[in-house]
Design an enzyme around this catalytic site. Structure first.
Site, short mmCIF file in Angstrom:
data_model
loop_
_atom_site.label_atom_id
_atom_site.label_comp_id
_atom_site.label_asym_id
_atom_site.label_seq_id
_atom_site.Cartn_x
_atom_site.Cartn_y
_atom_site.Cartn_z
N HIS A 1 7.33 -26.88 9.42
CA HIS A 1 8.61 -27.50 9.40
C HIS A 1 9.03 -28.68 9.77
CE1 HIS A 1 8.87 -23.38 8.07
NE2 HIS A 1 9.11 -22.80 9.18
N LYS B 1 22.22 -22.51 17.83
CA LYS B 1 21.24 -22.65 16.46
C LYS B 1 21.60 -23.87 15.83
CE LYS B 1 19.50 -20.84 12.73
NZ LYS B 1 17.85 -20.79 12.67
N LYS C 1 3.57 -19.11 4.83
CA LYS C 1 3.00 -19.53 5.96
C LYS C 1 2.82 -18.39 6.95
CE LYS C 1 5.81 -20.59 9.43
NZ LYS C 1 6.92 -20.01 10.26
N GLU D 1 16.86 -22.51 18.13
CA GLU D 1 17.21 -21.15 17.65
C GLU D 1 17.86 -20.37 18.94
OE1 GLU D 1 14.69 -18.99 14.54
OE2 GLU D 1 13.35 -20.10 15.81
N LYS E 1 15.47 -26.29 2.08
CA LYS E 1 16.99 -26.54 2.57
C LYS E 1 17.75 -27.87 1.71
CE LYS E 1 16.09 -24.60 6.95
NZ LYS E 1 16.79 -23.23 7.06
N ASP F 1 4.26 -22.09 14.62
CA ASP F 1 5.23 -21.30 13.85
C ASP F 1 6.40 -22.57 13.30
OD1 ASP F 1 6.47 -18.99 13.02
OD2 ASP F 1 8.22 -19.56 14.65
N ASP G 1 7.03 -23.92 2.45
CA ASP G 1 7.70 -24.34 3.76
C ASP G 1 9.11 -24.21 3.41
OD1 ASP G 1 8.65 -26.01 5.84
OD2 ASP G 1 7.07 -26.48 6.42
N HIS G 2 9.85 -23.32 4.08
CA HIS G 2 10.97 -23.04 3.54
C HIS G 2 12.06 -24.17 3.94
CE1 HIS G 2 12.01 -21.29 7.33
NE2 HIS G 2 13.21 -21.42 7.31
N ARG H 1 0.83 -1.15 -0.11
CA ARG H 1 0.00 0.00 0.00
C ARG H 1 0.88 1.29 -0.05
NH1 ARG H 1 -3.30 -1.31 5.35
NH2 ARG H 1 -1.00 -1.99 5.71
N LYS I 1 12.95 -21.29 21.06
CA LYS I 1 13.70 -19.67 20.74
C LYS I 1 14.52 -19.70 22.33
CE LYS I 1 11.20 -17.76 17.42
NZ LYS I 1 11.94 -17.73 16.18
#
Ligand SMILES: NC(=O)C1=CN([C@@H]2O[C@H](COP(=O)(O)OP(=O)(O)OC[C@H]3O[C@@H](n4cnc5c(N)ncnc54)[C@H](OP(=O)(O)O)[C@@H]3O)[C@@H](O)[C@H]2O)C=CC1
Ligand SMILES: O=C1O[C@H](COP(=O)(O)O)[C@@H](O)[C@H](O)[C@H]1O
Length: 487
Positions: free
Chosen positions: A241, A346, A149, A217, A183, A236, A178-179, A48, A341
């Protein structure tokens, strides 16, 4: 070497947002630099905000400067790439007077040119954007839509999104991202299992004691608190995933690598998951929220402090689950899934824990074999085996590892997941995208947990930032098993 794709127009809704700047533009830049994208393709950002083409290009240039790593960014390639970038100020959700800004970029363009509409806005707008695209005559036979997502917040809302999008785009032209499936190391699960019989012959309850799938993470929720607080770790990370990774670990060999063959097998896994009854939730699921704690960056604030002063929340930032895939292959083998998290590392990985030997003839304690598939970082495969200790005259044994570090083995850059996925949307290959029935089957499985947690705020545990989550997650494994945390 990645092959060329056909010339395309890539229209991104939500182009001034975080995802476009951090992931989509850098991914497209990399593929342009690799020579995969024809120079007469266009990337058309829409949102926008009122911006000129040049103002949007300036933002895009800054994003490349921040998010293209290493020496991949060079001024001349960036200049040519930015020449492909355009902007139209459109309110995608309304059938209002802003649409001509986009329509004029198409004019009487070739109808047979590939058009990808990438929806990187709030999912609540997906249905309206698709309807407007159709009403404005922008959807051609060679158009497809990409949905970020989350697809919905629960089963009912996911169905609604799918129904609304399905009124405009047939299922084979809907690409649900779905990233994790983009991978390299996640795709390599298929290669590892079905091109290496040495593993596949052992890939069942006969030899495997349990499987662990972890996505840990170190970061907190950062600037995404408003989104995250409505979502939580189960929606999430797990619903999409981790369940997708689990499908690739647990599925039967597909007949071919074709999209529907692979997705049919994944769907069978999701449908074979032992349903969770309300009374079972506390036995199979643990959730937690981080408090203040010490990490490598020093003392970091609690989740509630990150959300903002005075905010209260029962949203989980950590989940651990026990799942069972009720098939002949897996029987009662537990699959332990966890994500959180502000954990100490990681790391995303799959651990296949093999059974112990039925009997030992050695003086030493034996350690059962363990196969670790490291999805990120330091991508690779590690198999622990028992060896004779060369320092001893006796048959004393010691564990050692067979290690394959992919970066060394292949000396190549590991592309970001979005690079492959964006090119697949242009190719029209949906194998690495979630089909509608998969998304809905995943919601069906997690929904009893969400329902129970909504009614039972007392089930939220606390953990200190920088630790591996609430203690209750250890009990989930049972007394003779341990999470792999030696990283
Ligand atoms: N950021 C991330 O790392 C990830 C994001 N996602 C998903 O991607 C999507 C986008 O996320 P993110 O980029 O972080 O979100 P942001 O809030 O940063 O961006 C939202 C974008 O949508 C635009 N927008 C809002 N309303 C409209 C409208 N009516 N018409 C057109 N454009 C509109 C905004 O621009 P304007 O206000 O100018 O209209 C902005 O460009 C979400 O679904 C998110 O869940 C998924 C995985 C990771
Ligand atoms: O989809 C998401 O994934 C990221 C983690 O992705 P990774 O590739 O870095 O493992 C997560 O931070 C984010 O909350 C979630 O929406």
């Amino acid at each position: 070497m990645n092959s060329h794709v056909e010339t395309f127009d890539y229209v991104v809704f939500g182009a001034t947002g975080d995802l476009t700047m951090r992931k989509l533009l850098p991914a497209l830049y990399h593929r342009f630099r690799d020579g995969q994208i024809p120079a007469d393709s266009r990337i058309i950002g829409t949102a926008r905000s009122k911006l000129s083409h040049d103002e949007f290009r300036e933002r895009a240039e800054k994003a490349l400067g921040r998010f293209v790593k290493g020496d991949a960014l060079d001024a001349e390639t960036a200049r040519r790439f930015l020449g492909m970038v355009f902007y139209a100020s459109v309110n995608g959700a309304e059938a209002d007077s802003t649409w001509p800004n986009l329509l004029e970029l198409f004019g009487d363009d070739r109808q047979d040119k590939i058009r990808v509409f990438y929806l990187a806005t709030s999912p609540g707008l997906y249905g309206a954007i698709c309807q407007n695209l159709s009403d404005k005559g922008l959807v051609t036979d060679r158009s497809r839509v990409v949905l970020e997502k989350p697809i919905g917040h629960d089963l009912a809302s996911a169905r609604k999104v799918n129904d609304d999008v399905g009124k405009v785009f047939p299922e084979n032209r809907v690409f649900r991202i779905d990233h994790y499936l983009g991978k390299e190391t996640v795709q390599n699960l298929i290669a590892l299992r079905f091109a290496n019989p040495v593993f596949e012959r052992l890939w069942s309850a006969d030899a495997i004691d349990h499987v662990q799938i972890t996505a840990a993470e170190t970061v907190g929720v950062e600037g995404r608190g408003d989104y995250y607080d409505h979502s939580g770790a189960l929606r999430d990370m797990i619903q999409n995933h981790l369940l997708q990774v689990m499908c690739l670990v647990a599925m039967e060999p597909p007949g071919t690598l074709g999209a529907d063959d692979v997705r049919n097998e994944k769907l069978k896994v999701l449908r074979a998951l032992k349903p969770i009854r309300p009374a079972d939730v506390d036995h199979v699921a643990v959730r937690g929220q981080y408090g203040r704690g010490r990490t490598g960056d020093g003392i970091v604030p609690a989740y509630l402090e990150e959300l903002g002063e005075g905010r209260q929340s029962n949203t989980e930032t950590y989940v651990a689950l026990r799942a069972e895939v009720h098939t002949w292959r897996w029987g009662k083998v537990p699959f332990f899934l966890r994500s959180g998290k502000r954990l100490p590392a990681k790391v995303s990985e799959v651990v296949i824990q093999f059974r112990e030997t039925p009997w030992s003839i050695f003086p030493s304690q034996l350690q059962a074999n363990r196969l670790i598939l490291r999805l990120q970082p330091e991508e690779g495969i590690q198999l622990s085996i028992m060896n004779k200790d060369p320092a001893m005259d006796s048959m004393a044994l010691r564990p050692a590892n067979i290690d394959v570090a992919f970066e060394k083995a292949f000396s190549t850059r590991y592309p970001d997941a979005y690079e492959r996925l964006l090119m697949d949307t242009v190719r029209g290959d949906p194998v690495l995208f979630m089909r509608r029935d998969e998304v809905e089957a995943a919601w069906t499985w997690v929904e009893p947990i969400l329902d129970s947690w909504r009614e039972r705020p007392d089930t939220l545990r606390h953990y200190s930032a920088g630790t591996w989550g609430p203690d209750q997650a250890r009990h989930l494994l049972g007394s003779n098993r341990q999470w792999h945390e030696d990283m």
